[in-house]
Design an enzyme around this catalytic site. Structure first.
Site, PDB file in Angstrom:
ATOM      1  N   HIS A 130     -36.522  12.284  57.948  1.00  0.00           N
ATOM      2  CA  HIS A 130     -35.509  13.230  57.469  1.00  0.00           C
ATOM      3  C   HIS A 130     -34.435  13.460  58.529  1.00  0.00           C
ATOM      4  O   HIS A 130     -33.238  13.457  58.224  1.00  0.00           O
ATOM      5  CB  HIS A 130     -36.193  14.554  57.110  1.00  0.00           C
ATOM      6  N   GLU A 131     -34.849  13.648  59.776  1.00  0.00           N
ATOM      7  CA  GLU A 131     -33.879  13.891  60.843  1.00  0.00           C
ATOM      8  C   GLU A 131     -33.030  12.649  61.114  1.00  0.00           C
ATOM      9  O   GLU A 131     -31.825  12.751  61.376  1.00  0.00           O
ATOM     10  CB  GLU A 131     -34.597  14.333  62.121  1.00  0.00           C
ATOM     11  N   HIS A 134     -30.275  12.509  58.650  1.00  0.00           N
ATOM     12  CA  HIS A 134     -29.129  13.334  59.044  1.00  0.00           C
ATOM     13  C   HIS A 134     -28.215  12.565  59.997  1.00  0.00           C
ATOM     14  O   HIS A 134     -26.991  12.644  59.908  1.00  0.00           O
ATOM     15  CB  HIS A 134     -29.607  14.611  59.738  1.00  0.00           C
ATOM     16  N   GLU A 200     -29.230  18.969  53.179  1.00  0.00           N
ATOM     17  CA  GLU A 200     -30.686  18.894  53.273  1.00  0.00           C
ATOM     18  C   GLU A 200     -31.268  18.066  52.134  1.00  0.00           C
ATOM     19  O   GLU A 200     -32.172  17.256  52.344  1.00  0.00           O
ATOM     20  CB  GLU A 200     -31.295  20.300  53.268  1.00  0.00           C
TER      21      GLU A 200
END
Length: 302
Positions: A130-131, A134, A200
């Site tokens: 997930h990071e 980003h 998100e």
């Protein structure tokens, strides 16, 4: 949310900043606000990663002091075709993580010791994917610059309240300054939160694609949300402007999915990831039926 809408929101924040400057000091105030905004954006562009990491007392991780965590990030970066980011540990019992940096070549990911102690390796992989999403989507730059402008809006509004505005230069006086000090930070916060919340969802989706297991992240989100509600993060409380950068809001365990929440509702995120897993399973089943074999849904660790 696509990048056009994100750019529009950033432009709205900049316009709001300049508008407050104009109300408090006329044309001269607007020009000063523009110069301040430009300077803060340039500073955040070049120094955002170091600034945020220092706020949370992060220390660099490597193969010697965090071999498993480092290996997970390296495997995911390879799977995402991204440069290896700098990896950091934050000695904090609250389970959480964030990414920062102006571009994939100058990026960092950080996780708290609480997260690594709470989650299974596969769940850690889901969070780090997930990071990395980003970083790949360049959300880290957008979110850091948004936080900087939001902080500047609050600063200039409070400055106007202290000095009471400038009536002689098309200013709004003390009453207008009071209203600006109340309304401007709220408006900036709404725009900041809108950007954060939409990014998100996109990072959840891309992160699931990177690790190839949506349920790894879904399971991690459930555990993190529960852990965050039980453990206070004092560094985050002292630096609330960075809260939207974490995978789960570190300031509270709030689960309200509304305009004033920095993060989407955790249950909604988990539901989206589970739906994504079901869609994948259905696709794999259709492929199996067509080829008479068994397809594999494997990520970097099988």
């Amino acid at each position: 949310m696509n990048y056009t809408k994100t750019a529009m929101l950033l432009a709205a924040m900049t316009a709001l900043f300049m508008g407050i400057g104009y109300l408090l000091g006329g044309a001269g105030g607007a020009m000063i606000a523009f110069i301040i905004a430009l300077g803060m954006n340039l500073f955040s562009y070049w120094k955002s990663d170091k600034m945020v990491l220092r706020m949370h007392n992060a220390v660099e991780a490597h193969e010697e002091n965090a071999p498993e965590f480092f290996a997970i990030v390296r495997g995911l970066a390879e799977a995402a075709d991204l440069p290896m980011p700098a990896v950091y540990l934050i000695k904090n019992p609250q389970p959480n993580a964030f990414a920062t940096g102006r571009n994939p070549e100058n990026a960092a990911v950080a996780a708290t010791t609480g997260l690594l102690e709470l989650l299974e390796p596969e769940e850690v992989a889901g969070v780090m994917a997930h990071e990395l999403a980003h970083i790949q989507n360049r959300d880290t730059l957008i979110m850091t610059m948004t936080a900087t402008i939001a902080g500047a809006i609050s600063m200039i509004a409070n400055f106007g309240l202290f000095f009471g505005g400038n009536r002689n230069n098309n200013g709004i006086g003390i009453i207008g300054a009071i209203l600006a000090a109340i309304i401007a930070p709220m408006a900036a916060g709404i725009v900041q939160m809108a950007i954060s919340r939409t990014r998100e969802y996109a990072a959840d989706k891309r992160g699931a694609e990177i690790c190839n297991h949506p349920l790894w992240l879904a399971s991690a989100l459930k555990k993190i949300a529960s852990g965050v509600s039980k453990v206070e993060n004092m560094d985050a409380e002292r630096n609330p402007a960075s809260a939207h950068m974490f995978i789960i809001n570190p300031l509270s365990g709030a689960r309200m999915d509304n305009l004033f929440s920095t993060h989407p509702n955790t249950d909604n995120r988990i539901a989206a990831l589970r739906a994504m897993e079901q869609d994948w399973d259905q696709t794999y089943d259709e492929v199996d039926d067509q080829h008479g074999g068994e397809s594999q849904n494997a990520g970097p660790w099988g």
